[in-house]
Design an enzyme around this catalytic site. Structure first.
Site, mmCIF file in Angstrom:
data_model
loop_
_atom_site.group_PDB
_atom_site.id
_atom_site.type_symbol
_atom_site.label_atom_id
_atom_site.label_comp_id
_atom_site.label_asym_id
_atom_site.label_seq_id
_atom_site.Cartn_x
_atom_site.Cartn_y
_atom_site.Cartn_z
ATOM 1 N N ASP A 247 -10.535 14.524 -35.105
ATOM 2 C CA ASP A 247 -10.471 15.340 -33.887
ATOM 3 C C ASP A 247 -11.263 14.809 -32.704
ATOM 4 O O ASP A 247 -12.440 14.460 -32.855
ATOM 5 C CB ASP A 247 -11.112 16.723 -34.151
ATOM 6 C CG ASP A 247 -10.339 17.561 -35.125
ATOM 7 O OD1 ASP A 247 -9.149 17.317 -35.305
ATOM 8 O OD2 ASP A 247 -10.955 18.483 -35.707
ATOM 9 N N GLU B 55 -12.295 16.970 -29.462
ATOM 10 C CA GLU B 55 -12.206 18.303 -28.871
ATOM 11 C C GLU B 55 -13.086 18.359 -27.627
ATOM 12 O O GLU B 55 -14.291 18.113 -27.711
ATOM 13 C CB GLU B 55 -12.643 19.373 -29.885
ATOM 14 C CG GLU B 55 -11.634 19.538 -31.006
ATOM 15 C CD GLU B 55 -12.115 20.432 -32.144
ATOM 16 O OE1 GLU B 55 -11.293 21.155 -32.707
ATOM 17 O OE2 GLU B 55 -13.322 20.393 -32.472
ATOM 18 N N GLU C 98 -8.178 15.506 -41.043
ATOM 19 C CA GLU C 98 -7.993 15.584 -39.594
ATOM 20 C C GLU C 98 -9.053 14.760 -38.889
ATOM 21 O O GLU C 98 -10.207 14.727 -39.315
ATOM 22 C CB GLU C 98 -8.116 17.063 -39.174
ATOM 23 C CG GLU C 98 -7.385 17.425 -37.928
ATOM 24 C CD GLU C 98 -7.345 18.942 -37.735
ATOM 25 O OE1 GLU C 98 -6.507 19.612 -38.388
ATOM 26 O OE2 GLU C 98 -8.151 19.454 -36.954
#
Ligand SMILES: *[C@@H]1O[C@H](CO)[C@@H](O)[C@H](O)[C@H]1NC(C)=O
Ligand SMILES: *[C@@H]1O[C@H](CO)[C@@H](O)[C@H](O)[C@H]1NC(C)=O
Length: 295
Positions: free
Chosen positions: A105, A107, A103
């Protein structure tokens, strides 16, 4: 006279319609599906914009219909205004699944009114999520849309904010550093991260300020190499027929490197590479000359 006035308006109409078509911003439905919180996802502007929001009943999320093996993935995002401590808005690439997922990311960690919103990035390989970096913004990410972008090719993964590189993860498979190499989808969501996101989980969501609304744009043609989800690796997506696999994308150029160094110097507020309490021996992908972050 009447004729030419009418003609002029026809001309204007053509201009407007032509502009809309030339804009290239295909609607949300062409490339993405809402995956959860269906009644908390509101398409706007004929699918050119998507609002996802969270209240105490639900957050929401959407993902791309296709899977990818390399590319430049971007989204224009405006994150929730007001007292948003504990609220996480996310834009990421993922293989999906728990415990063994890869993954990449972005955020956005909300905060109390007047306190800085933080942008956390992570590179997760085989479920190992211990590669957090966090930066502060040099603008107000709640005031306007900004472009957030992930480059992924065989040589490097780069996270950009408005064309400024904020994180580079090199392919160091030669020294056994894991590198994402399975098909991923594009995902975005807004959810309750109050158990960890703000002040290590001490700042909880103030539901009096719900709903928290995040806005996304940029659902146009995705610059990615599509791949069947059943493929075990993404080698065919590293072909030089794709622009992002060309040599100029193998490393930052001098201008980009300078901008990246500036971000690390002035805006980084956490880097797992320099967290000696957590990793007395920095992980192998961390540069030996890592900038020391003042605490
Ligand atoms: C996405 O939505 C379309 C149209 O509603 C549907 O046909 C398709 O099955 C969905 N795809 C996924 C992967 O959920
Ligand atoms: C570096 O790359 C950027 C983005 O592609 C480009 O605009 C810039 O001109 C390049 N700079 C140099 C010195 O090559």
């Amino acid at each position: 006279m009447a004729f030419s006035v009418k003609g002029f308006f026809m001309f204007l109409l053509l201009l407007v319609c032509g502009g809309m078509l030339a804009n290239g911003d295909i609607g949300f439905d062409t490339n993405y599906n809402v995956t959860w919180g269906f009644d908390h996802a509101l398409p706007m502007d004929e699918g050119r914009q998507m609002q996802i929001y969270m209240d105490k009943y639900s957050g929401a999320g959407f993902k791309s219909m296709k899977w990818f093996g390399s590319g430049i993935f971007h989204m224009r995002i405006k994150i929730p205004v007001r007292d948003s401590g504990g609220v996480v808005t996310a834009f990421y690439l993922t293989t999906e699944g728990d415990h063994t997922q890869d993954e990449l990311d972005f955020e956005f960690l909300g905060n109390r009114e007047g306190k800085p919103i933080i942008l956390q990035t992570n590179v997760i390989t085989n479920g190992d999520a211990n590669r957090e970096q966090r930066i502060l913004f040099w603008f107000d990410p709640t005031a306007d849309f900004h472009d957030y972008k992930i480059l992924w090719n065989h040589h490097q993964i780069v996270f950009y904010v408005d064309d400024t590189p904020i994180r580079v993860y090199k392919n160091n498979e030669k020294i056994r550093v894991p590198y994402p190499s399975r098909p991923m989808i594009i995902d975005a969501s807004i959810w309750d991260g109050s158990n960890w996101a703000t002040d290590g989980g001490q700042t909880k969501i103030d539901w009096n300020h719900a709903p928290f609304r995040a806005y996304f744009q940029g659902f146009d043609t995705i610059s990615g190499c599509t791949l069947d989800n059943s493929k075990r690796d993404v080698t065919e997506c590293y072909a030089s027929t794709y622009l992002w696999n060309h040599q100029e994308y193998w490393q930052l150029n001098s201008t980009q490197q300078e901008a990246y160094e500036k971000v690390k110097r002035e805006y980084m507020n956490y880097d797992y590479c320099t967290d000696l309490q957590r990793f007395p021996t920095p992980p192998p992908e961390c540069p030996l000359s890592a900038v020391v972050i003042p605490s």
